[in-house]
Write a protein that holds these residues in place. Structure first.
Motif, PDB file in Angstrom:
ATOM      1  N   SER A   1      -7.304  -1.506  -2.939  1.00  0.00           N
ATOM      2  CA  SER A   1      -8.498  -2.211  -2.505  1.00  0.00           C
ATOM      3  C   SER A   1      -8.453  -3.677  -2.933  1.00  0.00           C
ATOM      4  O   SER A   1      -8.807  -4.569  -2.157  1.00  0.00           O
ATOM      5  CB  SER A   1      -9.747  -1.535  -3.079  1.00  0.00           C
ATOM      6  OG  SER A   1     -10.917  -2.206  -2.672  1.00  0.00           O
TER       7      SER A   1
ATOM      8  N   SER B   1     -11.597   5.373  -5.087  1.00  0.00           N
ATOM      9  CA  SER B   1     -11.436   5.175  -6.530  1.00  0.00           C
ATOM     10  C   SER B   1     -12.628   5.654  -7.338  1.00  0.00           C
ATOM     11  O   SER B   1     -12.678   5.465  -8.540  1.00  0.00           O
ATOM     12  CB  SER B   1     -11.194   3.685  -6.831  1.00  0.00           C
ATOM     13  OG  SER B   1     -12.366   2.923  -6.587  1.00  0.00           O
TER      14      SER B   1
ATOM     15  N   GLY C   1      -6.409   3.762  -5.533  1.00  0.00           N
ATOM     16  CA  GLY C   1      -7.410   3.240  -4.596  1.00  0.00           C
ATOM     17  C   GLY C   1      -7.933   1.891  -5.042  1.00  0.00           C
ATOM     18  O   GLY C   1      -8.118   0.978  -4.230  1.00  0.00           O
TER      19      GLY C   1
ATOM     20  N   ARG D   1       0.832  -1.214   0.000  1.00  0.00           N
ATOM     21  CA  ARG D   1       0.000   0.000   0.000  1.00  0.00           C
ATOM     22  C   ARG D   1       0.861   1.255   0.000  1.00  0.00           C
ATOM     23  O   ARG D   1       0.577   2.222  -0.708  1.00  0.00           O
ATOM     24  CB  ARG D   1      -0.937   0.000   1.211  1.00  0.00           C
ATOM     25  CG  ARG D   1      -1.754   1.280   1.340  1.00  0.00           C
ATOM     26  CD  ARG D   1      -2.945   1.087   2.244  1.00  0.00           C
ATOM     27  NE  ARG D   1      -2.596   0.888   3.622  1.00  0.00           N
ATOM     28  CZ  ARG D   1      -2.570   1.861   4.550  1.00  0.00           C
ATOM     29  NH1 ARG D   1      -2.835   3.120   4.204  1.00  0.00           N
ATOM     30  NH2 ARG D   1      -2.275   1.589   5.788  1.00  0.00           N
TER      31      ARG D   1
ATOM     32  N   HIS E   1     -10.427   2.306   0.531  1.00  0.00           N
ATOM     33  CA  HIS E   1      -9.700   2.604  -0.700  1.00  0.00           C
ATOM     34  C   HIS E   1     -10.551   2.379  -1.942  1.00  0.00           C
ATOM     35  O   HIS E   1     -10.339   3.042  -2.970  1.00  0.00           O
ATOM     36  CB  HIS E   1      -8.409   1.784  -0.756  1.00  0.00           C
ATOM     37  CG  HIS E   1      -7.344   2.330   0.137  1.00  0.00           C
ATOM     38  ND1 HIS E   1      -6.580   3.421  -0.192  1.00  0.00           N
ATOM     39  CD2 HIS E   1      -6.955   1.964   1.384  1.00  0.00           C
ATOM     40  CE1 HIS E   1      -5.741   3.694   0.787  1.00  0.00           C
ATOM     41  NE2 HIS E   1      -5.955   2.837   1.757  1.00  0.00           N
TER      42      HIS E   1
ATOM     43  N   THR F   1       0.956   4.023  -2.936  1.00  0.00           N
ATOM     44  CA  THR F   1       0.665   5.418  -2.589  1.00  0.00           C
ATOM     45  C   THR F   1       1.761   6.347  -3.085  1.00  0.00           C
ATOM     46  O   THR F   1       1.487   7.456  -3.585  1.00  0.00           O
ATOM     47  CB  THR F   1       0.514   5.561  -1.067  1.00  0.00           C
ATOM     48  OG1 THR F   1      -0.560   4.716  -0.613  1.00  0.00           O
ATOM     49  CG2 THR F   1       0.221   6.998  -0.673  1.00  0.00           C
TER      50      THR F   1
END
Length: 315
Positions: A109, A142, A105, A82, A138, A86
């Motif tokens: 996810s 999106s 996202g 993650r 997340h 990011t």
């Protein structure tokens, strides 16, 4: 008499097609596995509703990452992933690395949903709770709209006035491209529009004057550069605009609709609106050809009530 908007008009591009309700007959607990199952449906639904990029491959790629953990200097494997996503260090292999990846996202996810399901399968439900929560969080990030986009209507009105002639040319060009069958993707159609406009402007002084008029109304501060040594020309700027105009949530529905004709998934349904979509790798059938809203109510004892609002329903 005040006009009352229809249900369909009251929805925004931010709203998913399917909504799950768990406490139809009052408060009750919900199993993690059900939350995960429903989140997986929402994930694939979000992917399918995107007519600009086909992100379905991210699901299996995320799974391959989750099930091949590597040593990390600090965090758990999925949290390390993650962080890397990011920061832009981890990007799906099919994405053009020259452009920033806009579906972080969605990617995160998918990783967290695979991890949550893996944990539940191993009986690690205590850790799975926050993994499930992060997956939903997340997935929500999106969605196609942002607060800034939803409050920018005044700017859109000003933009609409100065792009009126250009939009007419774009729609006409897209219609010609579709009839010729020269393109089979939205990205290809964008590039072909700019190519044709460039050729037409070189031969037609009136079209060239329209484009010059549009260019003159664009502030030098936002014209930008395509490389260190030269500014964008008007056709570069038009190509950049088409990225926004082609989106289902774009500011001009007539252009979004014209571009949607080049979506492979959209064309599959044109012959027969009742043909079910192909199943995903999860066995999920995503067919919203007959409805724009689906409400799923869990009644307990594994019973559920599904309500679909038809596209043909009168407002």
């Amino acid at each position: 008499m005040e006009n009352i908007p229809s249900l369909q008009e009251s929805l925004t591009g931010n709203d998913p097609i399917t909504h799950f309700f768990y406490e139809y007959e009052g408060p009750r607990s919900v199993e993690q596995t059900l939350l995960i199952e429903n989140a997986i449906v929402l994930w694939h639904e979000a992917v399918y509703s995107n007519n600009t990029h086909d992100n379905a491959y991210i699901w299996e790629h995320a799974k391959s990452l989750v099930y091949a953990p590597q040593p990390t200097p600090s965090h758990s494997w999925v949290e390390w992933l993650r962080q890397q996503i990011t920061l832009g260090s981890e990007v799906p292999p099919m994405w053009d690395s020259r452009k920033a990846f806009p579906y972080k996202g969605l990617f995160i996810s998918a990783i967290y949903l695979h991890e949550a399901r893996r944990l539940c399968g191993q009986g690690e439900s205590d850790r799975a709770w926050h993994i499930v929560a992060m997956a939903y969080y997340h997935l929500g990030l999106s969605t196609p709209h942002s607060t800034i986009q939803n409050t920018a209507k005044a700017a859109q009105l000003m933009h609409a006035a100065r792009t009126e002639k250009l939009r007419g040319m774009v729609v006409g060009t897209l219609d010609a491209i579709e009839k010729n069958g020269a393109e089979d993707s939205i990205e290809g159609a964008k590039n072909r529009v700019v190519e044709i406009l460039r050729k037409v402007a070189a031969k037609n002084p009136e079209v060239a004057s329209w484009l010059a008029e549009f260019d003159a109304m664009v502030s030098d501060k936002v014209k930008g550069r395509t490389a260190a040594k030269h500014k964008n020309d008007v056709f570069d700027r038009i190509r950049n605009l088409l990225d926004k105009w082609a989106l289902p949530s774009g500011p001009y529905p007539e252009i979004s609709k014209a571009f949607s004709a080049f979506s492979k998934r959209t064309r599959k349904l044109e012959g027969n609106n009742h043909v079910p979509r192909a199943e995903t790798t999860e066995g999920i059938e995503l067919d919203d050809s007959d409805f724009y809203l689906r409400l799923v109510h869990y009644l307990g004892d594994e019973f559920r009530l599904t309500v679909k609002v038809s596209r043909s329903e009168a407002p």
